[in-house]
Write a protein that holds these residues in place. Structure first.
Motif, mmCIF file in Angstrom:
data_model
loop_
_atom_site.group_PDB
_atom_site.id
_atom_site.type_symbol
_atom_site.label_atom_id
_atom_site.label_comp_id
_atom_site.label_asym_id
_atom_site.label_seq_id
_atom_site.Cartn_x
_atom_site.Cartn_y
_atom_site.Cartn_z
ATOM 1 N N TRP A 1 0.803 -1.228 0.000
ATOM 2 C CA TRP A 1 0.000 0.000 0.000
ATOM 3 C C TRP A 1 0.835 1.277 0.000
ATOM 4 O O TRP A 1 0.405 2.322 -0.523
ATOM 5 C CB TRP A 1 -0.938 0.005 1.216
ATOM 6 N N ALA A 2 2.056 1.221 0.523
ATOM 7 C CA ALA A 2 2.869 2.438 0.640
ATOM 8 C C ALA A 2 3.767 2.675 -0.572
ATOM 9 O O ALA A 2 4.432 3.714 -0.640
ATOM 10 C CB ALA A 2 3.730 2.363 1.904
ATOM 11 N N ILE A 3 3.795 1.751 -1.524
ATOM 12 C CA ILE A 3 4.709 1.884 -2.670
ATOM 13 C C ILE A 3 4.482 3.182 -3.455
ATOM 14 O O ILE A 3 5.453 3.873 -3.799
ATOM 15 C CB ILE A 3 4.588 0.656 -3.599
ATOM 16 N N PRO A 4 3.231 3.568 -3.754
ATOM 17 C CA PRO A 4 3.043 4.757 -4.606
ATOM 18 C C PRO A 4 2.953 6.077 -3.852
ATOM 19 O O PRO A 4 2.368 7.036 -4.353
ATOM 20 C CB PRO A 4 1.727 4.444 -5.307
ATOM 21 N N THR A 5 3.519 6.148 -2.658
ATOM 22 C CA THR A 5 3.311 7.346 -1.842
ATOM 23 C C THR A 5 4.399 8.407 -1.965
ATOM 24 O O THR A 5 4.222 9.530 -1.500
ATOM 25 C CB THR A 5 3.181 6.964 -0.350
ATOM 26 N N VAL B 1 10.603 16.256 -0.197
ATOM 27 C CA VAL B 1 11.348 16.042 1.050
ATOM 28 C C VAL B 1 10.408 15.583 2.161
ATOM 29 O O VAL B 1 10.723 14.653 2.921
ATOM 30 C CB VAL B 1 12.103 17.312 1.457
ATOM 31 N N VAL B 2 9.228 16.228 2.275
ATOM 32 C CA VAL B 2 8.249 15.810 3.283
ATOM 33 C C VAL B 2 7.755 14.402 2.965
ATOM 34 O O VAL B 2 7.558 13.578 3.870
ATOM 35 C CB VAL B 2 7.069 16.803 3.350
ATOM 36 N N ASP B 3 7.569 14.105 1.672
ATOM 37 C CA ASP B 3 7.215 12.741 1.254
ATOM 38 C C ASP B 3 8.228 11.724 1.778
ATOM 39 O O ASP B 3 7.866 10.654 2.277
ATOM 40 C CB ASP B 3 7.191 12.663 -0.282
ATOM 41 N N ASP B 4 9.513 12.075 1.608
ATOM 42 C CA ASP B 4 10.573 11.166 2.056
ATOM 43 C C ASP B 4 10.500 10.935 3.560
ATOM 44 O O ASP B 4 10.706 9.809 4.043
ATOM 45 C CB ASP B 4 11.948 11.727 1.685
ATOM 46 N N LEU C 1 7.777 11.178 5.462
ATOM 47 C CA LEU C 1 6.614 10.335 5.710
ATOM 48 C C LEU C 1 6.910 8.884 5.330
ATOM 49 O O LEU C 1 6.494 7.954 6.030
ATOM 50 C CB LEU C 1 5.414 10.858 4.917
ATOM 51 N N ALA C 2 7.661 8.715 4.232
ATOM 52 C CA ALA C 2 8.001 7.356 3.793
ATOM 53 C C ALA C 2 8.884 6.662 4.815
ATOM 54 O O ALA C 2 8.695 5.467 5.099
ATOM 55 C CB ALA C 2 8.706 7.411 2.435
#
Length: 457
Positions: free
Chosen positions: A147-151, A182-185, A187-188
């Protein structure tokens, strides 16, 4: 009777407004490096795919799976695992440095500037995850692990796309895209830590706090302890960072988490002994300047080389991969979910704060950047391996989907952004015009004067 003085008028908030000139220069420097990194990333990916789909496939996989390291410390890893666990820790260290700098000394230290990219990043994580889950829901719990792959958004690939299409994307949108990524990273890495942790070893995790704490202490005292001898600081901090990484790796939490924690431990502003904040960039910016070329030019491309190599199996193999519910979920989430999540969050923020877009921009510009954010690669490949195991059928199908979805997102973004390129050129001319030849473009000086008047300074 004395007439009451009028209440002060709060200036209306414009989202995607121009940054300060120092921030403009800082981001421009970062994106130049990431453009080169994106080109190397693309070369590494193409080379991996060629090797994995020709007679050299056995050689490629034997190199990727070759093991080296010290087994008693649980570090006897394949070269592919060293790239994922070790080299990507450098990438996440840079992400930690950059995010902390933005919120401490950058334009994002003010709520009005931070709220939009942060909200957009959250929306760009939640909606793709929900779309993937809805598509793969009936396929079993194993598939739902993806589920987290496309985030995540890959900033190197995204800016490489901008360079290829010759887009003159305005600085405000470039800064938004960088901050979003950067925020995505961040959260990832939080998702990886909480949802993709193996057998947790609490003792090793607690031990990691010791070298991490010493690292943070020495980093904050570096000007007092080491003065201007930069190599001495590196000679002390690097071993502490490696020990922290090894302990986090042994604890069962993915070792890239150590990279972010070490990045957060580095001070952004100079201490009083170092001359204070006005004396120049702090340790975080200095380290970022030195290490980013290593991350963008070596660490990430090497990881991509070992991770992106998938034996597709011709047209039939491609059809099999792309009809897997995992692949369908990833492609739809990247191409549709990512821009929808970013756009919905941005609209929600503007409506609830009664803000408006900067006069130079239109909503079609936001849509184009939101589509470009669907280019997910590095972190998506990492999460795919953690979710399904490197080399498994679902992992291979997921990687084909990541490449396909990212390509489609890039093509759609190209159509939208290229159609606005003439308008972007006019904005670029305005942002570089320096009629008084004082070294600062006039529009940035006007923005600074307007901000001072509105704040009463």
């Amino acid at each position: 009777m004395t007439k009451p003085s009028p209440m002060p008028v709060t200036p209306k908030l414009n989202v995607f407004r121009r940054s300060s000139y120092p921030e403009y220069l800082h981001v421009a420097t970062i994106l130049r490096k990431e453009t080169v990194g994106g080109a190397l990333l693309l070369v590494a990916t193409v080379l991996a795919l060629i090797l994995a789909n020709t007679g050299a496939s056995d050689f490629y996989y034997s190199v990727r799976d070759f093991q080296i390291g010290y087994e008693p410390w649980h570090l006897n890893l394949s070269l592919g695992a060293w790239a994922a666990d070790g080299l990507l820790a450098i990438f996440f260290f840079i992400a930690g440095l950059e995010l902390k700098r933005e919120f401490v000394a950058g334009d994002l230290r003010t709520f009005s500037r931070a709220v939009v990219p942060v909200a957009a990043a959250v929306g760009g994580v939640l909606v793709p995850a929900l779309i993937f889950t809805a598509i793969a829901f009936n396929s079993g719990p194993e598939m739902l692990r993806g589920w987290a792959i496309p985030t995540a958004t890959d900033i190197a690939f995204a800016v490489a796309v901008l360079a290829v299409i010759g887009s003159k994307l305005p600085s405000a949108l470039r800064i938004f895209l960088l901050t979003l990524a950067v925020v995505d990273d961040l959260l990832a890495i939080a998702i990886i830590a909480f949802f993709y942790t193996g057998d947790l070893q609490p003792a090793l995790l607690l031990l990691a706090i010791i070298p991490l704490g010493i690292f943070a202490f020495l980093a904050h005292k570096h000007s007092y302890l080491f003065g201007t001898t930069k190599w001495a600081a590196g000679a002390i901090l690097l071993p502490l960072g490696l020990v922290t990484w090894a302990l986090v790796h042994g604890s069962g939490i993915h070792a890239t988490v150590a990279g972010v924690l070490l990045g957060f431990a580095v001070p952004v502003l100079r201490s009083r002994r170092g001359g204070g904040p006005d004396a120049g960039p702090g340790l975080a910016e200095n380290l970022e300047h030195r290490i980013r070329p290593l991350s963008a030019g070596f660490a990430v491309p090497v990881f991509a080389f070992f991770s992106a190599g998938v034996t597709i199996g011709g047209v039939d193999g491609l059809a099999t991969a792309l009809t897997d519910p995992v692949a369908i979920g990833i492609v739809v989430a990247l191409v549709v979910g990512k821009p929808v999540g970013i756009l919905l969050a941005t609209v929600l923020v503007t409506k609830t704060t009664r803000a408006s877009l900067d006069p130079d921009l239109a909503w079609v510009d936001v849509i184009g950047v939101a589509m470009l954010a669907g280019v997910g690669f590095t972190v998506s490949l990492l999460i795919s391996e953690l979710a399904f195991g490197q080399g498994s059928p679902h992992d291979d199908h997921a990687k084909v989907a990541i490449l396909t979805g990212s390509l489609l997102a890039a093509l759609l973004a190209t159509v939208v952004l290229r159609s606005r390129n003439r308008h972007y050129g006019r904005i670029a001319d305005k942002e570089t015009l320096d009629a008084d030849n004082d070294g600062i473009p006039d529009v940035f000086q006007a923005d600074a004067a307007r901000t001072e008047r509105s704040t009463g300074r």
